[in-house]
Scaffold this active site. Structure first.
Site, short mmCIF file in Angstrom:
data_model
loop_
_atom_site.label_atom_id
_atom_site.label_comp_id
_atom_site.label_asym_id
_atom_site.label_seq_id
_atom_site.Cartn_x
_atom_site.Cartn_y
_atom_site.Cartn_z
N GLY A 163 2.28 -31.98 3.00
CA GLY A 163 3.31 -32.28 4.14
C GLY A 163 2.58 -31.77 5.50
O GLY A 163 2.71 -32.33 6.49
N ASP A 164 2.36 -30.32 4.96
CA ASP A 164 1.91 -29.31 6.31
C ASP A 164 0.54 -30.14 6.89
O ASP A 164 0.33 -30.11 8.01
CB ASP A 164 1.84 -28.03 5.96
N SER A 165 -0.56 -30.31 5.78
CA SER A 165 -1.54 -30.86 6.18
C SER A 165 -1.64 -32.11 7.01
O SER A 165 -2.33 -32.41 7.80
CB SER A 165 -2.65 -30.77 5.16
#
Length: 400
Positions: free
Chosen positions: A169-171
């Site tokens: 999700g961060d990437s």
């Protein structure tokens, strides 16, 4: 020499950990001058992330800090804010991934930034976005993947929904943030003005979910986990070779399926009513998977891939990272790239630059600053014109 497409663009990176720094890395890979700002007393925790260790150093930092300069600056202090605004005067993009309201608390909201530089682009990455009832909540990738419905589709039917062994999700949010920054840069050439790029982890996870929403809206379908395959898409699965390792075979398109049947010595399967077209194969997925599994189980993986590749059937191994770094295709395209890491005095391999631009390719100019504030003198003296004595005073006051 910087050959990147964004040469001449300056980025101020305020983010920590993954999503903000990943966006900054992508912009830096494309040639932007990225200045990473860390608190004097609290550097980015990413410096200590990564599972391998050498001489006390970890290497997540090498991946996301590359092509950046590092300065220290306390934005909570009035003097720190003044210096930051001077940097804003000379910059194009700001990337931050604080909880919404943090910049405003420091009197550095978009209005204040725009007053100094009407062309400034503020890229904001947060768990749930800058507006809405949950905007003020802190967000991590693990929760964003779950709340967006992405995690629900992972795993095997009837089992717990596992996570990928990455902060996906961060990437994803970092990628959408960088994409938004590029779009805003183009729009600025038309209007002369910057804008806010508002990227949420949850929404980034939602954006990649193909037809799940219309499938539910129109047909009431709640897509769930399907293990190693996609329901109704056949054949497209993993199959075990005679040596025990697994191979991916994807031949769900009608023309490719016919080639697969011929390569297996079973051309009659292509005209069998159970498998004659995409819809039929989806209904008889278990049967066709068993036929292919039986064929694959009698062959070594190299033979499977060579046979299918020659026939024009999409297939490939499930590589570990040890196999990835030796992959001749990736190496030919410089996707396993050396980073000279001054912390350990050697090259450290990392991912190459994606995408590949023909006329203005990105490059890895450095592996990231070894120490917080490593470029304080270069930025504060060279860019802002402060004297060495002023820098000494700022250090003594804890501003830098």
């Amino acid at each position: 020499m910087n050959t990147g497409a964004l040469d001449g663009i300056r980025v101020l990176e305020l983010g920590t950990l993954i999503s903000g720094p990943f966006a900054g890395r992508l912009l830096g890979d494309m040639g932007a001058d990225v200045i990473k700002i860390e608190l004097p007393s609290n550097p980015d925790p990413l410096r200590t992330w990564g599972q391998a260790e050498l001489d006390g150093h970890h290497f997540f930092w090498t991946v996301h800090a590359r092509n950046k300069k590092a300065i220290t600056l306390d934005l909570r202090a009035e003097r720190g804010r003044e210096l930051f605004l001077e940097l804003v005067d000379r910059s194009d993009i700001i990337v931050e991934n604080f909880r919404p309201g943090t910049l405003e608390k420091w009197n550095l909201g978009y209005d204040a930034l725009r007053d100094r530089n009407k062309g400034i682009i503020l890229v904001r990455v947060s768990g749930y976005g800058q507006t809405g009832p949950e905007a003020g909540k802190a967000g991590y990738a693990s929760v964003a993947e779950a709340a967006s419905g992405l995690r629900h589709m992972n795993g095997f039917p009837g089992g717990p929904p596992p996570r990928l062994a990455l902060s996906l999700g961060d990437s994803l949010a970092g990628m959408f943030a960088a994409q938004g920054a590029l779009a805003a840069l183009y729009r600025r050439t038309v209007t002369g003005e910057g804008q806010i790029v508002d990227t949420a982890l949850t929404e980034s996870c939602l954006a990649i979910q193909e037809s799940t929403i219309p499938d539910y809206d129109v047909g009431g379908v709640v897509r769930g986990p399907s293990g190693t395959r996609l329901e109704g898409i056949a054949p497209s699965n993993i199959y075990q070779s005679s040596g025990g390792s697994w191979v991916v075979i994807a031949a769900n398109q009608d023309t490719v399926f016919r080639r697969l049947c011929a390569a297996m010595g079973r051309p009659e399967l292509a005209t069998d009513d159970r498998f004659a077209n995409h819809v039929a194969r989806g209904r008889n997925q278990d049967e066709i998977d068993k036929i292919i599994a039986d064929w694959a189980s009698q062959r070594e993986p190299a033979e499977i891939i060579a046979t299918l590749s020659e026939a024009g059937v999409i297939s490939g191994p499930i590589n570990t990272v040890a196999e990835v770094v030796d992959d001749p295709q990736l190496r030919a395209r410089n996707m396993i790239a050396d980073h000279w890491d001054e912390r350990v005095g050697r090259n450290v391999k990392g991912p190459g630059i994606v995408p590949v631009l023909s006329g203005s390719p990105g490059q890895i100019r450095n592996a990231g600053p070894a120490q917080p504030g490593q470029h304080n003198a270069e930025v504060f003296t060279g860019l802002l014109g402060r004297s060495a004595d002023e820098l000494d005073k700022l250090r003594a006051e804890g501003i830098i």
